[in-house]
Motif scaffolding. Sequence first.
Motif, mmCIF file in Angstrom:
data_model
loop_
_atom_site.group_PDB
_atom_site.id
_atom_site.type_symbol
_atom_site.label_atom_id
_atom_site.label_comp_id
_atom_site.label_asym_id
_atom_site.label_seq_id
_atom_site.Cartn_x
_atom_site.Cartn_y
_atom_site.Cartn_z
ATOM 1 N N GLU A 91 -9.857 -1.229 5.004
ATOM 2 C CA GLU A 91 -8.483 -1.366 4.508
ATOM 3 C C GLU A 91 -7.996 -2.803 4.485
ATOM 4 O O GLU A 91 -6.919 -3.072 3.961
ATOM 5 C CB GLU A 91 -7.522 -0.577 5.410
ATOM 6 N N PRO A 142 -12.790 1.207 0.853
ATOM 7 C CA PRO A 142 -12.853 2.508 1.535
ATOM 8 C C PRO A 142 -13.638 3.557 0.756
ATOM 9 O O PRO A 142 -14.361 4.354 1.354
ATOM 10 C CB PRO A 142 -11.384 2.927 1.627
ATOM 11 N N GLY A 161 1.971 9.367 6.249
ATOM 12 C CA GLY A 161 2.020 8.151 5.452
ATOM 13 C C GLY A 161 0.759 7.315 5.537
ATOM 14 O O GLY A 161 0.593 6.372 4.779
ATOM 15 N N HIS A 162 -0.148 7.621 6.457
ATOM 16 C CA HIS A 162 -1.404 6.873 6.528
ATOM 17 C C HIS A 162 -2.585 7.833 6.362
ATOM 18 O O HIS A 162 -3.378 7.710 5.449
ATOM 19 C CB HIS A 162 -1.478 6.110 7.850
ATOM 20 N N VAL A 217 -6.971 12.271 -11.973
ATOM 21 C CA VAL A 217 -7.160 11.527 -10.737
ATOM 22 C C VAL A 217 -6.295 10.274 -10.754
ATOM 23 O O VAL A 217 -5.702 9.903 -9.740
ATOM 24 C CB VAL A 217 -8.644 11.161 -10.551
ATOM 25 N N ILE A 218 -6.171 9.659 -11.921
ATOM 26 C CA ILE A 218 -5.375 8.418 -11.953
ATOM 27 C C ILE A 218 -3.895 8.722 -11.708
ATOM 28 O O ILE A 218 -3.197 7.970 -11.026
ATOM 29 C CB ILE A 218 -5.614 7.621 -13.247
ATOM 30 N N PHE A 220 -2.841 11.161 -9.882
ATOM 31 C CA PHE A 220 -2.793 11.417 -8.442
ATOM 32 C C PHE A 220 -2.682 10.091 -7.676
ATOM 33 O O PHE A 220 -1.881 9.952 -6.759
ATOM 34 C CB PHE A 220 -4.054 12.178 -8.032
ATOM 35 N N GLN A 221 -3.474 9.124 -8.093
ATOM 36 C CA GLN A 221 -3.432 7.815 -7.448
ATOM 37 C C GLN A 221 -2.045 7.192 -7.568
ATOM 38 O O GLN A 221 -1.530 6.620 -6.612
ATOM 39 C CB GLN A 221 -4.467 6.875 -8.063
ATOM 40 N N ARG A 266 0.778 8.682 -7.807
ATOM 41 C CA ARG A 266 1.735 9.343 -6.924
ATOM 42 C C ARG A 266 1.512 8.935 -5.474
ATOM 43 O O ARG A 266 2.460 8.710 -4.732
ATOM 44 C CB ARG A 266 1.638 10.865 -7.090
ATOM 45 N N VAL A 267 0.235 8.828 -5.084
ATOM 46 C CA VAL A 267 -0.043 8.437 -3.700
ATOM 47 C C VAL A 267 0.432 7.010 -3.439
ATOM 48 O O VAL A 267 1.069 6.725 -2.418
ATOM 49 C CB VAL A 267 -1.546 8.579 -3.371
ATOM 50 N N LYS A 275 4.205 7.211 -3.050
ATOM 51 C CA LYS A 275 4.776 7.944 -1.921
ATOM 52 C C LYS A 275 4.320 7.392 -0.585
ATOM 53 O O LYS A 275 5.050 7.470 0.396
ATOM 54 C CB LYS A 275 4.370 9.428 -2.001
ATOM 55 N N ALA A 276 3.113 6.915 -0.498
ATOM 56 C CA ALA A 276 2.584 6.471 0.792
ATOM 57 C C ALA A 276 1.596 5.331 0.561
ATOM 58 O O ALA A 276 0.389 5.549 0.524
ATOM 59 C CB ALA A 276 1.903 7.636 1.514
ATOM 60 N N GLN A 289 0.436 3.075 2.405
ATOM 61 C CA GLN A 289 -0.586 2.869 3.435
ATOM 62 C C GLN A 289 -1.717 3.899 3.290
ATOM 63 O O GLN A 289 -2.888 3.568 3.477
ATOM 64 C CB GLN A 289 0.061 2.993 4.810
ATOM 65 N N ALA A 290 -1.342 5.120 2.940
ATOM 66 C CA ALA A 290 -2.370 6.139 2.710
ATOM 67 C C ALA A 290 -3.220 5.744 1.512
ATOM 68 O O ALA A 290 -4.431 5.948 1.495
ATOM 69 C CB ALA A 290 -1.727 7.504 2.489
ATOM 70 N N ARG A 315 -3.917 2.729 0.554
ATOM 71 C CA ARG A 315 -4.843 1.680 0.992
ATOM 72 C C ARG A 315 -5.974 2.296 1.811
ATOM 73 O O ARG A 315 -7.126 1.899 1.701
ATOM 74 C CB ARG A 315 -4.082 0.653 1.842
ATOM 75 N N HIS A 316 -5.618 3.290 2.614
ATOM 76 C CA HIS A 316 -6.614 3.934 3.469
ATOM 77 C C HIS A 316 -7.738 4.547 2.654
ATOM 78 O O HIS A 316 -8.895 4.518 3.057
ATOM 79 C CB HIS A 316 -5.930 5.000 4.328
ATOM 80 N N VAL A 317 -7.425 5.143 1.522
ATOM 81 C CA VAL A 317 -8.478 5.773 0.734
ATOM 82 C C VAL A 317 -8.946 4.890 -0.413
ATOM 83 O O VAL A 317 -9.774 5.302 -1.208
ATOM 84 C CB VAL A 317 -8.043 7.150 0.193
ATOM 85 N N GLY A 318 -8.414 3.672 -0.485
ATOM 86 C CA GLY A 318 -8.946 2.721 -1.455
ATOM 87 C C GLY A 318 -8.360 2.834 -2.852
ATOM 88 O O GLY A 318 -8.985 2.415 -3.815
ATOM 89 N N PHE A 319 -7.134 3.396 -2.974
ATOM 90 C CA PHE A 319 -6.436 3.346 -4.254
ATOM 91 C C PHE A 319 -5.720 2.005 -4.296
ATOM 92 O O PHE A 319 -4.826 1.763 -3.519
ATOM 93 C CB PHE A 319 -5.403 4.467 -4.382
#
Lengths: 544, 359
Positions: free
Chosen positions: A325, A347, A364-365, B219-220, B222-223, B225-226, B229-230, B232-233, B235-239
Amino acid sequence: MGVATVTSTTGEAGANTVKGAGGPAQLEVRGVTKAFPGCLANDDISFRIEPGEIHALLGENGAGKSTLVKIIYGVLQADEGELIWEGKPVTIASPHDAREMGIGLVFQHFSLFETMTVLENIALAMNDVRDMDALRKQVLEVEKTYGLPLDPDRHVYTLSVGERQRIEIVRCLLQNPKLLILDEPTSVLTPQEVEKLFETLRRLADEGCAILYISHKLHEVKALCQKATVLRGGKVVGGCDPREETAKSMAEMMIGQKLTAPDRGKSREFGDVRLAVSNLSLESDEQFGTDLKGINLEVRGGEIMGVAGVAGNGQNELFRALAGETEQQAAPDSIKIDGKSVAHFGPRRRRRLGATFVPEERNGHGAVPDMSLSENGFLTAFRRMALSARGLIREVPTKSFADNIIKTFDVRTTGSGAEAGSLSGGNLQKFIVGREILQDPGVLVISQPTWGVDAGAASAIHQALLDLAAKGTAVLVISQDLDEIYAICDSVVVMAEGKMSKPRPMADVSIEEIGLLMGGLHDLEGNATPANNTQVEGGRVGQA
Amino acid sequence: MVRLEPRRQHSQAMVYLSPVLAILMTLVVGGIIFAFMGKNPFDALYTFFILPINNSYGISELFVKATPLVIIAVGLAMGFRANVWNIGAEGQLTMGAIFGGGLALYFHDSESVLLLPAMFVLGALGGAFWGAIPALLRTRFNANEILTSLMLTYVATLFLSFLVHGPWRNPEGFNFPESRPFPDAGLLPIIFEGSRVHLGTAVAVFVVIAGWLLLSKSVIGFQLRVVGKAPQAARHVGFRQKRMVWFTLLLGGALAGLAGLFEVSGPIGQLQPSISPGYGFTAIIVAFLGRLHPVGILFGGLIMALTYLGGELAQITLGLPNAVTGLFQGILLFFLLASDVLTKYRIRFGSIAAKGRTA
């Protein structure tokens, strides 16, 4: 007023007797009830605290402890019931009122300004503005009396978490409290710091100050408190003398059912190294973050390695570096998954190689609170579980993947269409952990797996991690909870100030050694001397 | 005591009810304003909201006005979903009109069937180009796209003004600041005979469907929206957020540019100093009125189009100033944002204790 004379002088918890018996209690809570929409947070709660008593308030997350504390501290008003202070019914309309009366509260999360000095932070929290020099004198005096060394002119951002907590305590002591409330004060402390805190608290109690100690760490309660009130589902389910109970019996009182220790299976054989970190150094993305300095570790297939340490010593940075990240890239070859260098991967590519990750923060994470569980399942699994095709979401497999997580991990919810944010902490955590485990990972990195999770869910998650490792996955558990590390890990490393200790097999490292390493004493590695081992013996059963 | 109380879960009902509530409140407040101006509120509201669409021509005009609003709003909604605040659709619309219209002017005696499709492409490119500038500034220098896209709107409209006053002025136009009329091959075909409903309206419907597919099924989407909305999430999954900034500003710009081209090659038929009564700004309201959902935007676009028609009629028959249109649009947005609170909160009267117990 009604404060009885102090007789006890020893610092031993066992020797402390409850003073003031017969006289009016320092605080009596009578039939307090507080409802929130859809939940009765406090239901007819009654108990009393005598002057000089250290009283534990026990309960799982969501048992109603915080609500009760907020009512006593004047943040919330009870719907029914009354508070009796030194024999007289009182209304506590605000925290200001509470402080005037002599109630002090040390929060679980500190409310300090990082760029201001200790003294300035203390001045900010006082009810009335005073002369700063006089305040400095008072502060130094309190620090001396209670053994809380702290330079008033240091800036808060240079202080350790334990030192920050001292500011909060000094703040409270300056107001000569008659009742001091501590909400989960030790979750950020090393075992040695905990013992220091306890000494201070015992001294305070000896002087007649009543202490309400809120915790779910039972061995600490056993070492410190003379009385305990146990809450479950907003109700008082019992009281006890913690000195006469075992951690296990109190835990069972808290959760209302028998506890079973996780099944570790037979001593496991470890396979090849699946996650290798060598000489990983990385600057933190955040201001006041901790830079990683030369981290080395290897986790083999089937092994669960714990990363212990006080919060804020680089664990979050380590997690982000492993999950990919971070903005900055780690040096080539510093992170390898199944022998393949992934330092320059994001990731998604790391996940494609079979690594999965569970961050500390759920909302949120790890999950998007206002998306459905189906969508949250899709979030990390769409590649590995083939939930998308030609750029489109495959609705049917996406839903059945979420349903599968819900079923396999016993997630209590109305269904895969429910918003993630509507789930309780424990259930959402089970969902997130389940989502990563069902992807059949080769490497799982999980941060604070049972943070804020009820005991039932926690033991389910622990068992799931053990089962996963038994299938040959390398698991890295970053946790501040030593009980947890003892319960499930095969080996342990300790982080302090961005550095990491050498891995040690769990079986031959004592909790004192880990405590010293947590304090940053890496040079003592291997020959740590047991400094004080008073309260830690029960540590291993606590959360079991 | 009246208090706002957080809901445990977003109210789906309120998501759909809040625009209806906002429209009702707008009507009430609008009626009061008319009364203050000495008009009979019922007559005035009738003139404003019913009279414009009580005949088939009126309804066809509603479609003409709604077309650019819907096309632009679908593009903007994609960005808003990802927290990319493109406020400069008006400028992107103008650049689309300049690029596509410029082609029509260059080939002003062409009869090729390829001219119109080529204008589509250039119009979209022009808008996308104007959206690319804020995207670059945001991703490179972290410049706030709200400001940059808004400021670029003025650059675009002044550039258009310069062109039609100067180099692109119609040589046979008696010095009016207008371009040549577009050749027939560069004009949009009319779908319904006797009205001004043009091919762009059909494209708008297509955009709604495509936008819905993109947002809900891809999928795009979805990305997007993520990321919104979030973060940090995401970034966590690499969007990657930067990629979303580029995607939404280019897409939003292209759609706005296309809408601009439809205006000049449809109802207007040439380039003028003013080619839009603020469609690019009104589309922001449309996007929110439609809950950032393409199908909702279709309805939102029709309602906002009505305020344009009503405003025109109010000027003619009631002698009210043109500002009435903007006033209504502003009041509507205000009430919409206000009633949106109710999706996350509920209003409670009196003590909550008793109710909490039984819940």
